[in-house]
Design an enzyme around this catalytic site. Structure first.
Site, PDB file in Angstrom:
ATOM      1  N   ASP A  79       0.864  -1.191   0.000  1.00  0.00           N
ATOM      2  CA  ASP A  79       0.000   0.000   0.000  1.00  0.00           C
ATOM      3  C   ASP A  79       0.897   1.236   0.000  1.00  0.00           C
ATOM      4  O   ASP A  79       1.804   1.351   0.828  1.00  0.00           O
ATOM      5  CB  ASP A  79      -0.909  -0.005   1.236  1.00  0.00           C
ATOM      6  CG  ASP A  79      -1.921   1.133   1.202  1.00  0.00           C
ATOM      7  OD1 ASP A  79      -3.133   0.840   1.101  1.00  0.00           O
ATOM      8  OD2 ASP A  79      -1.511   2.305   1.287  1.00  0.00           O
ATOM      9  N   ASP A  82      -3.931   2.455  -5.049  1.00  0.00           N
ATOM     10  CA  ASP A  82      -2.598   2.453  -4.424  1.00  0.00           C
ATOM     11  C   ASP A  82      -2.249   1.153  -3.706  1.00  0.00           C
ATOM     12  O   ASP A  82      -1.329   1.130  -2.899  1.00  0.00           O
ATOM     13  CB  ASP A  82      -2.436   3.663  -3.494  1.00  0.00           C
ATOM     14  CG  ASP A  82      -2.914   3.407  -2.086  1.00  0.00           C
ATOM     15  OD1 ASP A  82      -3.900   2.653  -1.913  1.00  0.00           O
ATOM     16  OD2 ASP A  82      -2.303   3.964  -1.151  1.00  0.00           O
ATOM     17  N   GLU A  83      -2.968   0.073  -3.980  1.00  0.00           N
ATOM     18  CA  GLU A  83      -2.575  -1.164  -3.306  1.00  0.00           C
ATOM     19  C   GLU A  83      -2.858  -2.415  -4.131  1.00  0.00           C
ATOM     20  O   GLU A  83      -3.745  -2.433  -4.973  1.00  0.00           O
ATOM     21  CB  GLU A  83      -3.223  -1.277  -1.925  1.00  0.00           C
ATOM     22  CG  GLU A  83      -4.709  -1.169  -1.910  1.00  0.00           C
ATOM     23  CD  GLU A  83      -5.224  -0.974  -0.484  1.00  0.00           C
ATOM     24  OE1 GLU A  83      -5.178  -1.943   0.291  1.00  0.00           O
ATOM     25  OE2 GLU A  83      -5.675   0.139  -0.178  1.00  0.00           O
TER      26      GLU A  83
HETATM   27  N1  DCP Z   1      -8.656   8.340  -1.242  1.00  0.00           N
HETATM   28  C1  DCP Z   1      -9.692   9.225  -1.486  1.00  0.00           C
HETATM   29  N2  DCP Z   1     -10.740   9.321  -0.584  1.00  0.00           N
HETATM   30  C2  DCP Z   1     -10.765   8.556   0.534  1.00  0.00           C
HETATM   31  C3  DCP Z   1      -9.728   7.654   0.781  1.00  0.00           C
HETATM   32  C4  DCP Z   1      -8.665   7.574  -0.133  1.00  0.00           C
HETATM   33  O1  DCP Z   1      -9.691   9.921  -2.493  1.00  0.00           O
HETATM   34  N3  DCP Z   1     -11.782   8.670   1.389  1.00  0.00           N
HETATM   35  C5  DCP Z   1      -7.518   8.285  -2.202  1.00  0.00           C
HETATM   36  C6  DCP Z   1      -6.403   9.199  -1.747  1.00  0.00           C
HETATM   37  C7  DCP Z   1      -5.353   8.287  -1.202  1.00  0.00           C
HETATM   38  C8  DCP Z   1      -5.570   7.030  -1.995  1.00  0.00           C
HETATM   39  O2  DCP Z   1      -6.954   6.979  -2.267  1.00  0.00           O
HETATM   40  O3  DCP Z   1      -4.045   8.831  -1.363  1.00  0.00           O
HETATM   41  C9  DCP Z   1      -5.126   5.774  -1.264  1.00  0.00           C
HETATM   42  O4  DCP Z   1      -5.874   5.600  -0.084  1.00  0.00           O
HETATM   43  P1  DCP Z   1      -5.243   5.028   1.242  1.00  0.00           P
HETATM   44  O5  DCP Z   1      -6.355   4.619   2.115  1.00  0.00           O
HETATM   45  O6  DCP Z   1      -4.225   3.993   0.925  1.00  0.00           O
HETATM   46  O7  DCP Z   1      -4.558   6.284   1.934  1.00  0.00           O
HETATM   47  P2  DCP Z   1      -3.161   6.971   1.655  1.00  0.00           P
HETATM   48  O8  DCP Z   1      -2.347   6.203   0.682  1.00  0.00           O
HETATM   49  O9  DCP Z   1      -3.408   8.391   1.285  1.00  0.00           O
HETATM   50  O10 DCP Z   1      -2.486   6.976   3.080  1.00  0.00           O
HETATM   51  P3  DCP Z   1      -1.835   5.735   3.860  1.00  0.00           P
HETATM   52  O11 DCP Z   1      -0.390   6.106   4.025  1.00  0.00           O
HETATM   53  O12 DCP Z   1      -2.541   5.682   5.161  1.00  0.00           O
HETATM   54  O13 DCP Z   1      -2.029   4.514   3.027  1.00  0.00           O
HETATM   55 MG    MG Z   2      -2.114   4.156   0.905  1.00  0.00          MG
HETATM   56 MG    MG Z   3      -4.742   2.075   0.043  1.00  0.00          MG
END
Ligand code: DCP
Ligand code: MG
Ligand code: MG
Length: 362
Positions: free
Chosen positions: A9, A110-111
């Site tokens: 992720d 992203d995963e």
């Molecule tokens: N995303 C979004 N709205 C949300 C959740 C996520 O648009 N409610 C988008 C933005 C994030 C991406 O999806 O960058 C990936 O989600 P993640 O849950 O993996 O969160 P992040 O990668 O941003 O942070 P982390 O480091 O906790 O994985």
């Molecule tokens: Mg993420």
């Molecule tokens: Mg994610």
């Protein structure tokens, strides 16, 4: 041989890309916002970097609220297309580290999961080397970091990747699964949502250890057969689902904001019509039929809710889509008295429509 699965992720994905693109953001709180078609006053947080998270800024929070939590943060609009390009570069790296092309499953932008059972011959220290190599390849190619989880199945590897973030790597061998899960609150189990968490809490179950200690019959009596058995298995760290590509193209959907938050049926249904037209035209263009219909509503308080239906067989039929989507939308109107902010409709379980005719063809 016991399987070995890696889950990757990306860390604060959208915000990390923005940081990479603009080095002057380094050290600052960065918030990426999905502004609505009403400009900067509306919109919700997509994600934020870890500095912004220290101020309590979270995904899905209204941007306005985020701004009040840290007025000095840098707010940037989502550039989804661009992030998708970065995502596909990352996915190629991940896929290339899997046992083979098919031992790969992207689950969001992203995963992804990849199976490495054969490459590491069941040896977790080799699996860890593969994990480190992935981190290095992603870092040097895309200049962003990710977190890696390694375990005997998807459930454990998924939970392991979020155990240490950002830039972490967590290896859970089969013999460590129980100790890893035991102390966790049940809501950390992948797949357990708020409703289930609350029900479990009413039963006096808060940790995974408490859940795994319950009799499966008791869980079945509360949650029904499938869910009850699933809960028992999941709490024991068992998950036999294979790593298998679910192509993103297995669904066709559209979403749009209403001009103003509203519960006006005419307004809502006329936007729904527009979206359905778009969706059906895409299915025709791609010559596919669909077996499921899903309707999504984002309410004025940003709560998101979906309803889905599976049809008896795959069709490509405007009327069937219309009827099902409208009924589900009607249910949303009946069940909640909140205003609607954004609605979406999508079809899934796509199949090639090989010469089969439908009402739509006439
Ligand atoms: N995303 C979004 N709205 C949300 C959740 C996520 O648009 N409610 C988008 C933005 C994030 C991406 O999806 O960058 C990936 O989600 P993640 O849950 O993996 O969160 P992040 O990668 O941003 O942070 P982390 O480091 O906790 O994985
Ligand atoms: Mg993420
Ligand atoms: Mg994610």
């Amino acid at each position: 041989m016991q399987r070995v699965i890696i889950h990757v992720d990306m860390d604060y994905f959208y915000a990390a890309i923005e940081e990479r693109e603009d080095p002057s953001l380094k050290g600052k709180a960065v918030v990426v916002c999905m502004f609505s078609n009403r400009g900067e006053s509306g919109g919700a947080v997509s994600t934020s970097n870890y500095i912004a998270r220290e101020a309590g800024i979270r995904s899905a929070m209204p941007c306005k609220l985020a701004r009040s939590k840290n007025p000095d943060a840098v707010f940037l609009p989502v550039r989804k297309k661009f992030y998708e390009e970065v995502s596909s570069n990352v996915m190629e790296i991940l896929r290339s580290n899997a046992d083979n092309e098919d031992a790969f499953e992207k689950i969001s932008i992203d995963e992804a999961f990849l199976e490495v059972t054969e490459s590491c011959k069941g040896d977790y220290s080799i699996a860890e080397e593969i994990g480190m190599r992935i981190k290095e390849e992603v870092r040097s190619s895309e200049k962003i970091t990710c977190s890696v989880g390694i375990g005997p199945n998807k459930l454990i590897s998924k939970m392991a990747s979020s155990y240490k973030k950002p830039d972490g790597i967590t290896v859970i061998k089969p013999e460590d699964v129980t100790d890893f899960l035991k102390p966790m609150p049940v809501k950390k189990l992948w797949g357990i949502g708020k409703v289930t968490e609350n029900k479990l809490s009413e039963m006096g179950i808060r940790t995974v250890e408490e859940l795994s200690g319950r009799d499966v019959m008791e869980l079945i009596s509360v949650f029904g057969k499938n869910k009850g058995m699933w809960l028992k298995q999941t709490a024991s760290g068992i998950d036999e689902n294979p790593v298998k590509e679910r192509t993103a193209t297995d669904q066709i959907g559209r979403m749009a904001s209403l001009k103003n938050d509203t519960r006006n049926e005419d307004t809502i249904f006329s936007l729904l019509e527009e979206l359905m037209d778009d969706v059906i035209n895409k299915t025709v263009k791609r010559k596919v039929s669909f077996r499921s219909v899903t309707v999504t509503v984002i309410f004025s308080n940003f709560k998101t809710s979906t309803k889905s239906r599976t049809l008896n067989h795959a069709v490509n039929d405007r009327h069937i889509l219309n009827e099902n989507a409208k009924q589900m939308m009607q249910r949303f109107l009946e069940e909640s008295d909140l205003n609607f902010r954004r609605i979406g409709v999508r079809v899934g379980n796509l199949q090639e429509s090989t010469g089969q005719r439908s009402l739509f063809d006439f």
